[in-house]
Design a protein around this motif. Structure first.
Motif, PDB file in Angstrom:
ATOM      1  N   GLY A 229       0.835  -1.220   0.000  1.00  0.00           N
ATOM      2  CA  GLY A 229       0.000   0.000   0.000  1.00  0.00           C
ATOM      3  C   GLY A 229       0.852   1.244   0.000  1.00  0.00           C
ATOM      4  N   ALA A 230       1.840   1.284   0.895  1.00  0.00           N
ATOM      5  CA  ALA A 230       2.716   2.463   0.980  1.00  0.00           C
ATOM      6  C   ALA A 230       3.510   2.642  -0.308  1.00  0.00           C
ATOM      7  N   PHE A 231       3.987   1.530  -0.870  1.00  0.00           N
ATOM      8  CA  PHE A 231       4.769   1.587  -2.111  1.00  0.00           C
ATOM      9  C   PHE A 231       3.945   2.208  -3.239  1.00  0.00           C
ATOM     10  N   ILE A 232       2.721   1.726  -3.377  1.00  0.00           N
ATOM     11  CA  ILE A 232       1.877   2.206  -4.482  1.00  0.00           C
ATOM     12  C   ILE A 232       1.465   3.663  -4.263  1.00  0.00           C
ATOM     13  N   MET A 233       1.093   4.009  -3.013  1.00  0.00           N
ATOM     14  CA  MET A 233       0.659   5.391  -2.728  1.00  0.00           C
ATOM     15  C   MET A 233       1.795   6.377  -2.952  1.00  0.00           C
ATOM     16  N   ARG A 234       3.010   5.992  -2.561  1.00  0.00           N
ATOM     17  CA  ARG A 234       4.170   6.867  -2.738  1.00  0.00           C
ATOM     18  C   ARG A 234       4.509   7.026  -4.222  1.00  0.00           C
ATOM     19  N   LYS A 236       2.552   6.397  -6.976  1.00  0.00           N
ATOM     20  CA  LYS A 236       1.521   6.974  -7.857  1.00  0.00           C
ATOM     21  C   LYS A 236       1.142   8.393  -7.449  1.00  0.00           C
ATOM     22  N   LYS A 237       1.044   8.636  -6.144  1.00  0.00           N
ATOM     23  CA  LYS A 237       0.500   9.931  -5.696  1.00  0.00           C
ATOM     24  C   LYS A 237       1.505  10.773  -4.910  1.00  0.00           C
ATOM     25  N   ARG A 238       2.737  10.297  -4.780  1.00  0.00           N
ATOM     26  CA  ARG A 238       3.772  10.994  -4.009  1.00  0.00           C
ATOM     27  C   ARG A 238       3.340  11.234  -2.549  1.00  0.00           C
ATOM     28  N   MET A 239       2.470  10.359  -2.042  1.00  0.00           N
ATOM     29  CA  MET A 239       1.957  10.530  -0.668  1.00  0.00           C
ATOM     30  C   MET A 239       3.010  10.103   0.341  1.00  0.00           C
ATOM     31  N   PHE A 240       3.018  10.765   1.499  1.00  0.00           N
ATOM     32  CA  PHE A 240       3.916  10.341   2.582  1.00  0.00           C
ATOM     33  C   PHE A 240       3.133  10.086   3.871  1.00  0.00           C
TER      34      PHE A 240
ATOM     35  N   THR B 201      10.363   3.274   1.217  1.00  0.00           N
ATOM     36  CA  THR B 201      11.784   3.273   0.849  1.00  0.00           C
ATOM     37  C   THR B 201      12.036   2.528  -0.460  1.00  0.00           C
ATOM     38  N   LEU B 202      11.216   1.488  -0.709  1.00  0.00           N
ATOM     39  CA  LEU B 202      11.402   0.728  -1.948  1.00  0.00           C
ATOM     40  C   LEU B 202      11.237   1.609  -3.186  1.00  0.00           C
ATOM     41  N   THR B 203      10.493   2.707  -3.050  1.00  0.00           N
ATOM     42  CA  THR B 203      10.295   3.599  -4.212  1.00  0.00           C
ATOM     43  C   THR B 203      11.595   4.309  -4.608  1.00  0.00           C
ATOM     44  N   LEU B 204      12.551   4.367  -3.691  1.00  0.00           N
ATOM     45  CA  LEU B 204      13.829   5.026  -4.015  1.00  0.00           C
ATOM     46  C   LEU B 204      14.661   4.171  -4.970  1.00  0.00           C
ATOM     47  N   PHE B 205      14.490   2.870  -4.864  1.00  0.00           N
ATOM     48  CA  PHE B 205      15.307   1.957  -5.679  1.00  0.00           C
ATOM     49  C   PHE B 205      14.389   0.996  -6.431  1.00  0.00           C
ATOM     50  N   LYS B 206      13.661   1.522  -7.369  1.00  0.00           N
ATOM     51  CA  LYS B 206      12.727   0.676  -8.127  1.00  0.00           C
ATOM     52  C   LYS B 206      13.263   0.459  -9.549  1.00  0.00           C
ATOM     53  N   GLY B 207      12.858  -0.618 -10.143  1.00  0.00           N
ATOM     54  CA  GLY B 207      13.281  -0.915 -11.517  1.00  0.00           C
ATOM     55  C   GLY B 207      13.625  -2.379 -11.665  1.00  0.00           C
ATOM     56  N   LYS B 208      13.339  -2.889 -12.869  1.00  0.00           N
ATOM     57  CA  LYS B 208      13.558  -4.329 -13.115  1.00  0.00           C
ATOM     58  C   LYS B 208      15.029  -4.699 -13.004  1.00  0.00           C
TER      59      LYS B 208
END
Lengths: 257, 231
Positions: A229-234, A236-240, B201-208
């Motif tokens: 949930g946190a991954f997708i919200m961050r 797609k929507k830059r939510m924190f 944090t995973l959003t900082l290092f994403k990619g296949k």
């Protein structure tokens, strides 16, 4: 004899004095001139060397107290380069007030962009993930303290390197310093730190999954839902705040159930 | 009271590392929390909170001149409050961790406002410097830097004290009526916070292209846990 031969080289004492002051480059950060006060403070050992009298020193400060901003670590490239240009200005007016001002303004963008991409986006989170992974996999307080010391060293080696190299490279290059301020020049460091971060994140996911398994099936579900949930919200929507608060609400629901 | 003053003072000194000076990482929750924990007499709690708070704030980056939520400020405030509350209500430790993390989020907003105030105030030093230079008077830049750092510490110290005293008094009235079972929320909150923190944090290092490295991490973590379980 070339122009650079005539320049008075920076002594170890000068480099140390500038380096020490560069740690306070953001101390008087303000919305009008951003880091200019700290920047002048870092340059002051060079200014005292270059300026022959009080009037020249006052002129120097007036010139450099205008708007200037940079990443705090990468500001050292500008400090080194300006130190050289100020010396050149005194020697033969090769660099004049206008060109120095334009040069400083041109550096703001690259210094900020490379600094943010290199330090804030990779080296800092990677070092912290290293520390978090170490804490997760150790129980003993002494070991945990050791992990923190290692993390501090891991982060501050590139940090201090950038500051020192910035002063030296900036001074050697002068106007050409922009060639040094390229993200490509830090690629090896970035790749290494990214690898540390990603392996650490993988380990942390497994560690928390193990913690959830030890609690109950609801905890496993809670972990999975909050992470994705946190991954997708961050993403797609830059939510924190929302994903963190939602995870707390879910924790209350699961805790009450 | 003396302990509160020491904790707030150390917290304010650590906050200098956030932006004003050094920036060697000690203001990050991972470091600041254990330091405060050692001083406050509960290092274990310090490490525990440092771990959780760091995961929450890891993905937040101070880009350019933007004023972002001050996670470090909120985290330090949260740890100070936690150390005070756990001492008085040890039976509610896990619930207190849950409460202070929420308080830390609120504290990050207060922190952003405090930083903005300090940065506005710093403008005065610049104006005074420019005025002195206009009058052809030499200026002591080292003195200006020192005064701005002291002002920074004083403001943050005062805000930490005010926040802690208000929250400690308020929660101190409420907590005696809380049943111990409420700690269950705290247990699950830790799992949820780590989940949310990892997700962010995973959003900082994403990619296949990073899949192999993630796999190495998962296998390495799994192997360590397996080895520990067998041992």
């Amino acid at each position: 004899m070339t122009q650079s031969d005539k320049l008075e080289k920076l002594s170890l004492r000068d480099v140390w004095a500038v380096l020490w002051r560069s740690f306070f480059v953001q101390a008087a950060w303000n919305f009008k001139s951003m880091i200019s006060v700290g920047f002048c403070y870092a340059l002051s050992p060079i200014a005292k060397k270059v300026c022959k009298n009080k009037e020249e020193y006052i002129d120097f400060l007036k010139r450099h107290l205008g708007f200037f901003n940079a990443h705090p670590y990468f500001a050292s490239y500008a400090i080194g380069a300006i130190a050289r240009l100020e010396q050149e200005r005194q020697l033969n007016n090769k660099a004049n007030d206008e060109t120095i001002e334009k040069f400083k303004n041109a550096l703001i963008g690259p210094l900020g962009a490379v600094g943010d991409q290199c330090c804030w986006a990779v080296i800092r989170p990677a070092s912290l993930i290293f520390g978090l992974t170490g804490l997760a996999f150790t129980d003993n307080l002494i070991w945990k303290t050791g992990v923190l010391l290692l993390t501090l060293i891991l982060y501050n080696i590139p940090h201090i390197y950038i500051r020192v190299q910035g002063i030296l490279d900036g001074y050697r290059s002068g106007f050409d310093v922009y060639k040094k301020i390229r993200i490509d020049n830090y690629q090896k460091m970035i790749v290494l730190f990214k690898a540390v971060a990603i392996i650490g994140l993988g380990m942390l996911v497994v560690w928390n999954l193990d913690q959830a398994i030890r609690l109950d099936w609801k905890a496993i579900l809670l972990f999975t839902v909050t992470m994705f949930g946190a991954f997708i919200m961050r993403l797609k929507k830059r939510m924190f705040y929302t994903p963190v608060l939602l995870s707390m609400v879910l924790a209350i629901i699961v805790g009450v159930l | 009271m003396q302990e509160l003053l020491i904790l707030c003072f150390v917290g304010a000194i650590l906050m200098l590392d956030n932006a004003a000076a050094f920036q060697i990482l000690v203001s990050q929750p991972l470091f600041a929390s254990p330091i405060l924990g050692w001083i406050g007499g509960d290092a274990t709690l310090g490490f525990q909170l440092g771990f959780l708070l760091q995961l929450i704030w890891l993905s937040n980056m101070p880009i350019g001149a933007a004023v972002v939520p001050e996670g470090n400020f909120g985290s330090i405030a949260a740890v100070i409050l936690a150390l005070r509350l756990v001492k008085n209500f040890p039976q509610l430790e896990y619930f207190i961790i849950f409460v202070v993390i929420l308080y830390g989020l609120l504290g990050s907003y207060v922190g952003a406002k405090t930083v903005t105030f300090i940065r506005h105030w710093n403008q005065q030093y610049l104006q005074r410097l420019l005025l002195k230079l206009k009058q052809n008077n030499p200026v002591q830049l080292g003195w200006v830097i020192f005064v701005s750092l002291v002002f920074n510490v004083v403001v943050v110290f005062v805000v930490f004290i005010v926040m802690t005293v208000i929250m400690e008094k308020g929660l101190g009235l409420l907590f005696p009526y809380m049943p111990e079972e409420i700690n269950r929320i705290g247990h699950h909150a830790q799992i949820a916070i780590i989940g949310a923190g990892l997700g962010l944090t995973l959003t900082l290092f994403k990619g296949k292209r990073y899949r192999t490295l993630y796999l190495i991490g998962v296998l390495l973590g799994g192997a360590i846990i397996f080895y520990d379980t067998i041992g």
